[in-house]
Write an enzyme that holds these catalytic residues in place. Sequence first.
Site, PDB file in Angstrom:
ATOM      1  N   ILE A   6      40.647  58.452  93.948  1.00 51.52           N
ATOM      2  CA  ILE A   6      39.910  57.277  93.460  1.00 51.52           C
ATOM      3  C   ILE A   6      40.869  56.181  92.983  1.00 51.52           C
ATOM      4  CG2 ILE A   6      38.287  56.482  91.684  1.00 51.52           C
ATOM      5  CD1 ILE A   6      37.030  59.361  91.829  1.00 51.52           C
ATOM      6  N   VAL A  22      49.811  59.808  81.241  1.00 54.49           N
ATOM      7  CA  VAL A  22      48.830  59.189  80.338  1.00 54.49           C
ATOM      8  C   VAL A  22      48.785  59.879  78.974  1.00 54.49           C
ATOM      9  CG1 VAL A  22      47.342  58.241  82.144  1.00 54.49           C
ATOM     10  CG2 VAL A  22      46.922  60.568  81.289  1.00 54.49           C
ATOM     11  N   TYR A  56      36.201  70.631  81.580  1.00 52.86           N
ATOM     12  CA  TYR A  56      36.003  69.406  82.373  1.00 52.86           C
ATOM     13  C   TYR A  56      34.734  68.678  81.922  1.00 52.86           C
ATOM     14  CZ  TYR A  56      35.932  66.284  86.398  1.00 52.86           C
ATOM     15  OH  TYR A  56      35.929  65.170  87.197  1.00 52.86           O
ATOM     16  N   LYS A  92      34.523  64.949  80.193  1.00 57.23           N
ATOM     17  CA  LYS A  92      33.842  63.786  80.774  1.00 57.23           C
ATOM     18  C   LYS A  92      32.708  63.291  79.868  1.00 57.23           C
ATOM     19  CE  LYS A  92      36.498  63.317  84.308  1.00 57.23           C
ATOM     20  NZ  LYS A  92      37.353  62.122  84.466  1.00 57.23           N
ATOM     21  N   VAL A 150      33.532  63.623  95.054  1.00 51.74           N
ATOM     22  CA  VAL A 150      34.150  62.566  95.862  1.00 51.74           C
ATOM     23  C   VAL A 150      35.181  63.214  96.783  1.00 51.74           C
ATOM     24  CG1 VAL A 150      35.302  60.320  95.798  1.00 51.74           C
ATOM     25  CG2 VAL A 150      33.992  61.095  93.804  1.00 51.74           C
ATOM     26  N   THR A 206      38.249  63.610  97.754  1.00 54.90           N
ATOM     27  CA  THR A 206      39.624  63.277  97.352  1.00 54.90           C
ATOM     28  C   THR A 206      40.473  64.542  97.422  1.00 54.90           C
ATOM     29  OG1 THR A 206      39.324  63.865  95.029  1.00 54.90           O
ATOM     30  CG2 THR A 206      38.724  61.607  95.639  1.00 54.90           C
TER      31      THR A 206
HETATM   32  N1  LIG Z   1      36.915  63.884  93.103  1.00 53.43           N
HETATM   33  C1  LIG Z   1      35.754  64.057  92.489  1.00 53.43           C
HETATM   34  O1  LIG Z   1      34.830  64.706  92.999  1.00 53.43           O
HETATM   35  C2  LIG Z   1      35.524  63.449  91.143  1.00 53.43           C
HETATM   36  C3  LIG Z   1      34.200  63.393  90.660  1.00 53.43           C
HETATM   37  C4  LIG Z   1      33.971  62.825  89.419  1.00 53.43           C
HETATM   38  C5  LIG Z   1      35.018  62.357  88.680  1.00 53.43           C
HETATM   39  N2  LIG Z   1      36.297  62.432  89.160  1.00 53.43           N
HETATM   40  C6  LIG Z   1      37.369  61.928  88.324  1.00 53.43           C
HETATM   41  O2  LIG Z   1      38.023  60.883  88.984  1.00 53.43           O
HETATM   42  C7  LIG Z   1      39.380  60.817  88.560  1.00 53.43           C
HETATM   43  C8  LIG Z   1      40.271  60.832  89.784  1.00 53.43           C
HETATM   44  O3  LIG Z   1      40.027  62.009  90.508  1.00 53.43           O
HETATM   45  P1  LIG Z   1      40.521  62.205  92.007  1.00 53.43           P
HETATM   46  O4  LIG Z   1      39.512  63.049  92.660  1.00 53.43           O
HETATM   47  O5  LIG Z   1      40.926  60.912  92.579  1.00 53.43           O
HETATM   48  O6  LIG Z   1      41.801  63.136  91.721  1.00 53.43           O
HETATM   49  P2  LIG Z   1      43.218  63.257  92.429  1.00 53.43           P
HETATM   50  O7  LIG Z   1      43.748  64.576  92.011  1.00 53.43           O
HETATM   51  O8  LIG Z   1      43.109  62.941  93.871  1.00 53.43           O
HETATM   52  O9  LIG Z   1      44.061  62.097  91.719  1.00 53.43           O
HETATM   53  C9  LIG Z   1      44.376  62.163  90.355  1.00 53.43           C
HETATM   54  C10 LIG Z   1      45.704  61.473  90.118  1.00 53.43           C
HETATM   55  O10 LIG Z   1      45.962  61.551  88.701  1.00 53.43           O
HETATM   56  C11 LIG Z   1      47.353  61.820  88.533  1.00 53.43           C
HETATM   57  N3  LIG Z   1      47.570  62.435  87.226  1.00 53.43           N
HETATM   58  C12 LIG Z   1      47.212  63.677  86.820  1.00 53.43           C
HETATM   59  N4  LIG Z   1      47.626  63.877  85.563  1.00 53.43           N
HETATM   60  C13 LIG Z   1      48.254  62.751  85.164  1.00 53.43           C
HETATM   61  C14 LIG Z   1      48.897  62.358  83.977  1.00 53.43           C
HETATM   62  N5  LIG Z   1      49.001  63.184  82.930  1.00 53.43           N
HETATM   63  N6  LIG Z   1      49.418  61.113  83.898  1.00 53.43           N
HETATM   64  C15 LIG Z   1      49.339  60.262  84.961  1.00 53.43           C
HETATM   65  N7  LIG Z   1      48.765  60.591  86.127  1.00 53.43           N
HETATM   66  C16 LIG Z   1      48.225  61.820  86.218  1.00 53.43           C
HETATM   67  C17 LIG Z   1      47.713  62.753  89.676  1.00 53.43           C
HETATM   68  O11 LIG Z   1      49.115  62.761  89.915  1.00 53.43           O
HETATM   69  C18 LIG Z   1      46.896  62.169  90.825  1.00 53.43           C
HETATM   70  O12 LIG Z   1      47.650  61.210  91.539  1.00 53.43           O
HETATM   71  C19 LIG Z   1      39.584  62.015  87.630  1.00 53.43           C
HETATM   72  O13 LIG Z   1      39.438  61.602  86.301  1.00 53.43           O
HETATM   73  C20 LIG Z   1      38.455  62.931  88.023  1.00 53.43           C
HETATM   74  O14 LIG Z   1      38.081  63.792  86.964  1.00 53.43           O
HETATM   75  C21 LIG Z   1      36.573  62.951  90.380  1.00 53.43           C
END
Ligand SMILES: NC(=O)c1ccc[n+]([C@@H]2O[C@H](COP(=O)([O-])OP(=O)(O)OC[C@H]3O[C@@H](n4cnc5c(N)ncnc54)[C@H](O)[C@@H]3O)[C@@H](O)[C@H]2O)c1
Length: 254
Positions: free
Chosen positions: A17, A62, A153, A157, A186, A188
């Site tokens: 995302i 972060v 998780y 959230k 999503v 990803t």
């Molecule tokens: N993919 C889904 O289905 C989904 C659904 C709802 C919410 N989300 C939320 O969306 C956000 C992004 O998810 P995504 O699916 O793109 O995940 P992803 O794993 O593809 O990307 C997450 C990114 O965050 C980075 N990251 C992790 N820990 C970190 C830290 N301590 N400091 C800096 N960067 C850090 C990782 O290196 C990675 O590049 C997350 O918060 C996730 O919980 C995802």
Amino acid sequence: MQDRHKSVFITGAGSGIGRAAALRFNAEGYGVCLFDLNEEAIGNVAAELNPAFGSICVAGSVTDAGQLTDAIAATKNQFGTVDCVVTSAGIVKVEPAIDADPENFRRTMEINVVGSWLAAQAAGRVMIEQKHGSIVMIGSVYGAGGAPQRTAYCASKGAVHSLVQSLAVEWGPLGVRVNAVAPTGVRTPMVQDLIDKGIYNLKGVQARAPLGRLAEPEEVAAACFFLAGEESRFTTGHVLPVDGGWLANGYTTS
Ligand SMILES: NC(=O)c1ccc[n+]([C@@H]2O[C@H](COP(=O)([O-])OP(=O)(O)OC[C@H]3O[C@@H](n4cnc5c(N)ncnc54)[C@H](O)[C@@H]3O)[C@@H](O)[C@H]2O)c1
């Protein structure tokens, strides 16, 4: 396309995302600061961006307030203002609550909740001085309800959704808006990893969403762009589901 060259600071910009948000804001003419633990990944995303609008990469966590403050300062130096923030850095751990390692719970809260809050705080200091700014956090449908084997998780959230409300109330009078998007599954790398490990109920997730599929990262990025930008200028403290109807669906699927 905007008249003034604006900027966005994105955590978790190296994947999923966060990457899609970087591409969308760049396509709309924003300067982008890509912040992620994974230095190589943000370098690769930066190489995909249109160089006309500028981008900088900052590798960091972060969980580190100092690194976030420095990255926000670098964004301001590069682009003049920090107009928008998207907090997408996050992790998920799937494990039965009864056996879960408390360290995993703490780590999930530290990255997903404290990390989002620290990024907002670092940006908020600059935005309040500017008297404008818009922050979008990535929540989840799991912030609105429970799910098995995801206690940390879901709790994280739910806390992100709550954070958005409190920050919006505190900072609204100072010119800063704070909202969230709440996606269902999503497509990803995070979800692909769970699918590969056999711990993601893909059929069930798709069946609950009346639109019948996972979201694409670009669809979540579009909601982030709307909430971050001028089109939503009277919206704050809001959590926008991007869920194909998941939350609306009270019907049992088999
Ligand atoms: N993919 C889904 O289905 C989904 C659904 C709802 C919410 N989300 C939320 O969306 C956000 C992004 O998810 P995504 O699916 O793109 O995940 P992803 O794993 O593809 O990307 C997450 C990114 O965050 C980075 N990251 C992790 N820990 C970190 C830290 N301590 N400091 C800096 N960067 C850090 C990782 O290196 C990675 O590049 C997350 O918060 C996730 O919980 C995802």
